[in-house]
Design a protein around this motif. Structure first.
Motif, mmCIF file in Angstrom:
data_model
loop_
_atom_site.group_PDB
_atom_site.id
_atom_site.type_symbol
_atom_site.label_atom_id
_atom_site.label_comp_id
_atom_site.label_asym_id
_atom_site.label_seq_id
_atom_site.Cartn_x
_atom_site.Cartn_y
_atom_site.Cartn_z
ATOM 1 N N PHE A 300 1.134 -1.063 0.299
ATOM 2 C CA PHE A 300 0.544 -0.375 0.109
ATOM 3 C C PHE A 300 1.217 1.426 0.284
ATOM 4 N N SER A 301 0.086 2.133 -0.067
ATOM 5 C CA SER A 301 0.909 3.879 -0.059
ATOM 6 C C SER A 301 0.772 3.575 1.398
ATOM 7 N N PRO A 302 1.748 4.508 1.413
ATOM 8 C CA PRO A 302 2.015 3.902 3.366
ATOM 9 C C PRO A 302 1.712 4.610 4.086
ATOM 10 N N PHE A 303 1.959 6.117 3.440
ATOM 11 C CA PHE A 303 0.929 7.788 3.294
ATOM 12 C C PHE A 303 -0.622 7.291 3.786
ATOM 13 N N ALA A 304 -1.144 6.256 3.285
ATOM 14 C CA ALA A 304 -2.320 5.966 3.659
ATOM 15 C C ALA A 304 -3.175 5.842 5.252
ATOM 16 N N GLN A 347 -5.782 20.060 3.306
ATOM 17 C CA GLN A 347 -4.514 19.817 2.480
ATOM 18 C C GLN A 347 -4.312 18.772 1.525
ATOM 19 N N PHE A 348 -2.618 19.290 0.582
ATOM 20 C CA PHE A 348 -2.065 17.914 0.373
ATOM 21 C C PHE A 348 -0.556 18.247 0.145
ATOM 22 N N THR A 349 -0.604 16.982 -0.012
ATOM 23 C CA THR A 349 0.628 16.075 -0.096
ATOM 24 C C THR A 349 1.511 15.457 -0.843
ATOM 25 N N ILE A 350 2.595 15.588 -1.719
ATOM 26 C CA ILE A 350 3.104 15.049 -2.978
ATOM 27 C C ILE A 350 4.358 14.622 -2.260
ATOM 28 N N GLN A 351 5.073 13.655 -2.449
ATOM 29 C CA GLN A 351 6.146 12.858 -2.104
ATOM 30 C C GLN A 351 6.732 11.938 -3.287
ATOM 31 N N VAL A 352 8.270 12.436 -3.803
ATOM 32 C CA VAL A 352 8.880 11.488 -4.414
ATOM 33 C C VAL A 352 9.818 10.629 -4.179
ATOM 34 N N ASP A 353 9.592 9.186 -4.476
ATOM 35 C CA ASP A 353 11.065 8.452 -3.826
ATOM 36 C C ASP A 353 12.043 7.896 -5.163
ATOM 37 N N SER A 356 8.738 5.451 -6.452
ATOM 38 C CA SER A 356 7.381 6.382 -7.139
ATOM 39 C C SER A 356 7.102 7.912 -6.150
ATOM 40 N N SER A 357 6.307 8.420 -6.833
ATOM 41 C CA SER A 357 5.417 8.925 -6.665
ATOM 42 C C SER A 357 4.121 9.101 -5.635
ATOM 43 N N ASN A 358 3.678 9.398 -4.626
ATOM 44 C CA ASN A 358 2.763 9.560 -3.545
ATOM 45 C C ASN A 358 1.826 11.039 -3.461
ATOM 46 N N GLY A 359 0.578 10.986 -3.554
ATOM 47 C CA GLY A 359 -0.050 12.052 -3.574
ATOM 48 C C GLY A 359 -1.063 11.606 -2.357
ATOM 49 N N ARG A 360 -0.955 12.606 -1.749
ATOM 50 C CA ARG A 360 -2.335 12.590 0.232
ATOM 51 C C ARG A 360 -3.636 14.096 -0.504
ATOM 52 N N TYR A 361 -5.012 13.246 -0.256
ATOM 53 C CA TYR A 361 -5.591 14.766 0.287
ATOM 54 C C TYR A 361 -6.346 14.351 1.477
ATOM 55 N N SER A 362 -6.195 15.332 2.743
ATOM 56 C CA SER A 362 -7.301 15.643 3.496
ATOM 57 C C SER A 362 -7.760 16.347 3.842
ATOM 58 N N ALA A 379 -2.503 8.267 -3.801
ATOM 59 C CA ALA A 379 -2.489 7.652 -4.573
ATOM 60 C C ALA A 379 -0.402 7.132 -4.734
ATOM 61 N N ARG A 380 -0.896 6.714 -4.835
ATOM 62 C CA ARG A 380 0.989 5.920 -5.670
ATOM 63 C C ARG A 380 1.275 5.681 -7.075
ATOM 64 N N ILE A 381 1.839 5.757 -8.163
ATOM 65 C CA ILE A 381 2.389 5.001 -9.009
ATOM 66 C C ILE A 381 3.673 5.066 -9.490
ATOM 67 N N GLY A 382 4.494 3.759 -9.765
ATOM 68 C CA GLY A 382 5.828 3.605 -9.779
ATOM 69 C C GLY A 382 6.648 4.163 -11.299
#
Length: 740
Positions: A300-304, A347-353, A356-362, A379-382
């Motif tokens: 899973f996306s770790p931020f979910a 709040q909307f957060t974006i993180q890239v490693d 993958s690229s991760n996005g989170r909306y709360s 959401a997370r996409i490779g």
């Protein structure tokens, strides 16, 4: 003539006498009016189960003898008074003392209070129900300890933060609410006769010094024994283990006592159990996790996720049927720290490693009518084609090498006895989506909605290479075996929780889960008898379940649940045979459970119950009796001491199998399948014996000891010698599974 005069004189004497009487009473009437204008005296008492006769004696003392009261000793015999009240009039005080005794009073014309049997009147008891909320996140706090001091009653809130205290005697109560990681809260509650009081308790978080993961699982007034029987990892603990591009989400569980996470595959093993002997759930719905992909990217996306709980040996009947344990994850619906405290915010957060690229909306909103809405989208996409790290790229290239020894097991042509470098560009691709929402309609109704969808692939798809190209050398052709694993999985659920009244909590949930595996293996005709040899598995599960929590007047809690589940699966494995093994089945099972929680004295809580499951395919009813006890002794010479003991029978009706992969490469060592039991095999069965011991000398130190014993009566495993002469043959499970 004298008679009339005498009569007039008698009348005169009578008039004078009456006048004197009136004049003598007039000043006292004035003083009475003056006295009535003085403030009425108020009384405060706290009677906790003393005899009614003693309570009445103290009533007379409290009123300084200004009240005269008479009662028949036989009426008061055997009766007790529970009255906690302050600053009330004498009549309200006497009413409180008599509440629940079946007696009432009347006031005679001379001011005498007389007790008699009550004929009609208001309900003697009141009820209290409520929910516990985190101030920062606006989310319910599960399993908090709630104690009513005056009533000497306590319980734990349920997983939705809700609690009930039925049949409370009228009066003022002080309610203490505690939970690890929060400041204790003290709330004053007024209960009147016949009232059904609802309340919302707000807890403020605080830093605590904890050396082991938090454990939240249990019941009763014992805060320490709730630390036994399961282990919990919070969002902070999960994300603290996340290194760039690795799957720290599951690795974070490795720090829990009794839990091991395989370094190579990230499989979870609970107290020595195999990976297929537990079930992974997200918001209560099963999630079928692929093998090997988890070791690279995590499921899973770790931020979910908000937290993960591992229920170990001896878990309760309400948690379900698995022969090892239950791993439960929940979506993170907490408000972001930057917007906490506001009525509305997002709040909307974006993180890239590197992977993958991760996005989170709360977001959360407080609406009129006491409605609270919290939402999460992640959401997370490779990003393999853009940012793949060289170390992982080299590993994938090594795995793309063709092992000719394995190739010779199914290739028709002669093969060279040397490993061949693979063609194409192997890759990992993945995407997953999360959505969750919680809607509270006031303090007593909550709707939970959540869903998850994941898709991933691993291998070499040789998209731009023709595997039948005859112009290339034989070595080049051998290297062009298409080898691609693709997985799709997901879940969705909706749950509605309601506090129906002072005695009953209800919950109704509809959930569904799915999983699809496709191993696309393709070889040139010159080397294989068939052009494609695919492994595959499709499994789905749909369930409707409901629970009812009933709180008895004596503080006992009974939970009843029922679940109707439809499971279907389709299974194909190529193996090393000319034709694959094939199996397809679907079936219904109906399960119900009863769990009773009883407080025995001030130190012990016993949880006893059983699950009954009707498996339609076998037309058999399976029983799973279970019992557990939690014990606490506070402030002993060595500190607070707690113990947990549990035993029971456990079945498993949906089973996981790992089968050696048909491939000359090493992308995936095994492929993973799930199947529900058909009529030909008996569901696996195990017995658990678990005990734990915890001693806390002070707030900074604790010592825990955990032990368990599991006896597996039988389990199911794949029989690799099974074969089929017809590709369309639908085998029974007993033809390719064996009992161990």
């Amino acid at each position: 003539m004298r008679t009339p005069s005498l009569r007039k004189f008698d009348r005169l004497k009578l008039a004078v006498f009456v006048g004197l009487v009136v004049l003598s009473l007039f000043p006292r009437g004035i003083r009475a009016q003056e006295r009535d204008t003085l403030p009425e005296e108020k009384y405060t008492v706290a009677f906790q189960g003393i005899s009614l006769s003693e309570a009445l004696e103290q009533f007379l003392i409290a009123t300084n003898g200004s009240i005269s009261i008479a009662w028949d000793p036989l009426l008061a015999s055997g009766k007790r008074s529970f009255c906690v009240i302050s600053e009330v009039s004498v009549n309200d005080l006497l009413t409180c003392i008599l509440n629940g005794t079946g007696l009432d009073y009347i006031i005679r014309s001379n001011g005498l209070y007389v007790l008699e049997l009550a004929t009609e009147g208001p309900v003697s008891y009141g009820h209290l129900r409520g929910i516990i909320i985190d101030r920062d996140t606006e989310q319910p706090v599960p399993n908090a300890s709630v104690v009513l001091t005056e009533a000497k009653r306590g319980l734990s809130a349920n997983q939705q933060g809700m609690f009930l205290f039925p049949r409370l005697l009228p009066g003022i109560y002080h309610m203490q609410v505690r939970h690890v990681g929060y400041r204790p809260s003290l709330v004053e509650i007024q209960i009147n006769s016949g009232d059904d009081v609802s309340t919302e308790v707000i807890l403020e978080s605080e830093s605590v010094l904890i050396t082991t993961p938090l454990v939240i699982d249990g019941f009763g007034m014992q805060p320490n024994s709730l630390l036994l029987g399961s282990a919990d990892a919070s969002l902070e603990e999960i994300t603290a283990n996340l290194n760039s591009g690795t799957n720290g989400l599951l690795q974070s569980l490795d720090a829990m006592p009794g839990v091991r996470v395989n370094d190579a595959t990230s499989d979870i093993h609970i107290q020595g159990g195999e990976a297929g002997e537990h079930q992974f759930r997200l918001d209560g719905a099963p999630v079928f996790l692929p093998l090997n992909v988890a070791s690279f990217i995590g499921p899973f996306s770790p931020f979910a996720l908000g937290n993960i709980t591992v229920n170990k040996a001896g878990f309760a009947a309400r948690l379900g049927s698995q022969i090892s344990g239950i791993v439960s994850a929940e979506h993170d619906l907490r408000a972001p720290a930057s917007i906490r405290g506001a009525k509305n915010g997002s709040q909307f957060t974006i993180q890239v490693d590197p992977l993958s690229s991760n996005g989170r909306y709360s977001g959360f909103w407080q609406l009129p009518g006491g409605r609270h809405i919290t939402a999460l989208g992640a959401a997370r996409i490779g990003t393999w084609s853009l940012l793949a790290p060289p170390s992982l790229t080299n590993l994938m290239d090594n795995w793309n090498t063709v092992d000719t020894f394995l190739l010779s097991a199914f290739a028709e042509g002669n093969t060279p006895f040397a490993n061949l470098p693979g063609s194409g560009n192997p890759a990992i691709q993945f995407v997953d989506l999360h959505g969750a929402s919680k809607i509270r309609f006031g303090a007593l109704k909550t709707l939970h909605l959540s869903s998850y969808f994941g898709k991933s692939s691993l291998g070499n798809n040789l998209t731009n290479i023709d595997p039948l190209d005859q112009t290339s050398s034989i070595v080049s052709q051998l290297a062009r075996f298409r080898d691609l694993y693709s997985w799709t999985n997901g879940m969705a659920q909706a749950r509605f929780d309601v506090v129906q009244n002072a005695h009953i909590l209800t919950s109704l949930r509809l959930r569904g889960s799915m999983y699809n595996l496709s191993h696309d293996f393709e070889a040139p005709d010159e080397f294989s008898g068939t052009n494609t040899e695919d492994d595959g598995n499709r499994v789905y599960e749909v369930s409707l379940d409901g629970t009812v929590d009933y709180f008895l007047d004596n503080g006992q809690e009974v939970e009843i649940g029922a679940e109707l589940t439809l499971t279907g699966s389709r299974f194909t494995v190529a193996g090393t045979q000319q034709f694959p093994l094939f199996h397809e089945s679907s079936g219904i099972r109906f399960a119900t459970y009863l769990e009773d929680k009883i407080q025995l004295g001030s130190h012990v809580v016993v949880e006893g119950g059983s699950r009954l499951t009707w498996l339609a395919a076998r037309k058999t009813l399976y029983a799973e009796p279970r019992i557990a006890a939690r014990m606490d002794w506070l402030n002993t010479p060595v500190g607070d001491v707690s113990m947990f003991w549990a035993t029971g029978i456990y079945r498993q009706f949906v089973n996981q199998y790992d089968i050696s992969s048909r491939s000359p490469r090493t992308f995936v060592s095994s492929t993973r399948f799930w199947m529900g039991n058909d009529a030909s095999v008996t569901p696996p069965k195990a017995a658990h014996f678990a005990s734990e011991f915890l001693i806390k000398p002070n707030a900074k130190w604790s010592l825990g000891v955990e032990s368990f014993y599991k006896h597996q009566f039988h389990i199911l495993s794949v029989d690799y010698s099974a074969s089929s002469t017809d590709i369309l043959s639908d085998l029974k499970q007993s033809e390719f599974l064996k009992t161990t």
